[in-house]
Scaffold this active site. Structure first.
Site, PDB file in Angstrom:
ATOM      1  N   ASP A 191      -0.062  61.742   6.291  1.00 49.05           N
ATOM      2  CA  ASP A 191       0.793  62.775   7.149  1.00 49.05           C
ATOM      3  C   ASP A 191       0.284  63.149   8.340  1.00 49.05           C
ATOM      4  OD1 ASP A 191      -1.028  64.745   6.090  1.00 49.05           O
ATOM      5  OD2 ASP A 191       0.099  65.147   4.508  1.00 49.05           O
ATOM      6  N   HIS A 250      -5.094  55.073   3.656  1.00 45.39           N
ATOM      7  CA  HIS A 250      -3.921  54.624   3.328  1.00 45.39           C
ATOM      8  C   HIS A 250      -2.933  54.669   4.575  1.00 45.39           C
ATOM      9  CE1 HIS A 250      -4.590  55.770  -1.107  1.00 45.39           C
ATOM     10  NE2 HIS A 250      -5.176  54.625  -0.857  1.00 45.39           N
TER      11      HIS A 250
END
Ligand code: OAD
Length: 245
Positions: free
Chosen positions: A105, A120
């Site tokens: 994010d 990731h």
């Protein structure tokens, strides 16, 4: 006010190298849903096999695209929480902190953290499904899937899907930090997804003081020297205050 063990504070103050692994729980207080928190977790509501694998994208690219656009919209509307800011400040105080995150994010960076190892990937970038070329993500409102400016392939979010390998350079940096740190903090992660889940275990085996911050027990809990049970947005600012003063 939380009362922290004096030894824990001394170990943090005296550390030469602190490695930190964060997971979805670190962003929970910002309003970003985690993956595995009972009914509120994303994987209780959505099937990862239909949304987060290369096969899913091949089968139904629009469904996968729409889901990631929805997550991008959600992330665009939230802000870093006090836990993110405390970690960024810790990096400013202790020069040798390696921040490893499973989160895509970008909230650590928005709070001011530097050199985050994004194991990731990052949802705020796209890459080509065909040739892997990276480019800036489409705005969340874009409904049609953009095409790669280089080869015309379909754009996909630049995140790691199930069945895909992690970037080897990032993973090597993370392993190195886990092996060489003297304190390792595992924060807001269920530590069930490999290879990230092995980082705290590896750090502990190499002699690092293992600290966990999480409201719930995880497989790391029984290995940790210190377990700070609770939300990271509340614990981290108090921990920072204690070690800095
Ligand atoms: P999970 O959803 O598996 O775990 C979130 C953890 O955060 C749980 O252990 C919660 O108890 C904890 N938690 C919840 N609220 C918290 C709070 N306020 N403060 C601190 N902790 C809190 O998320 P991850 O461990 O990050 O991968 O999941 C790992 C990977 O699995 C993700 O990166 C994603 C997912 O599938 C991919 O998409 C490849």
């Amino acid at each position: 006010m939380i009362s922290f063990p004096g030894e824990l504070i001394e170990q943090l103050r005296g550390a030469q190298h602190i490695a930190i692994l964060t997971g979805a729980g670190t962003s929970a207080e910002s309003g970003v849903p985690t993956f595995r928190d009972g009914q509120s977790g994303l994987w209780a509501q959505y099937n990862p096999q239909e949304l987060a694998t290369p096969f899913a994208f091949q089968t139904n690219p629009q469904l996968v695209w729409d889901w990631y656009q929805w997550r991008r919209e959600l992330i665009a509307q939230v802000s870093p929480n006090p836990g993110h800011f405390a970690l960024a400040e810790m990096q400013a105080i202790f020069h040798h902190i390696t921040l490893i995150s499973q989160n895509v994010d970008g909230l650590h960076q928005r709070a001011g953290s530097q050199n985050v190892i994004e194991l990731h990937g990052n949802i705020l970038r796209d890459k080509c499904f065909n040739c892997d070329a990276a480019f800036k993500a489409a705005p969340p409102a874009k409904k049609s899937i953009p095409r790669c400016p280089r080869c015309g392939g379909l754009a996909r979010p630049d995140v790691v899907w199930f069945g895909e390998s992690l970037d080897s350079d990032k993973l090597n940096l993370a392993w190195e930090a886990a092996q060489n740190c003297d304190v390792f903090l595992s924060i807001g992660t269920s530590t069930v997804v490999q290879p990230a889940a092995s980082l705290p275990v590896n750090a502990g085996e190499n002699g690092a003081v293992l600290i966990e911050i999480n409201p719930q027990p995880t497989p790391v809990t029984r290995l940790a020297a210190y377990v700070l049970q609770g939300p990271s947005g509340e614990i981290l600012p108090q921990l920072l205050d204690k070690i800095a003063n």
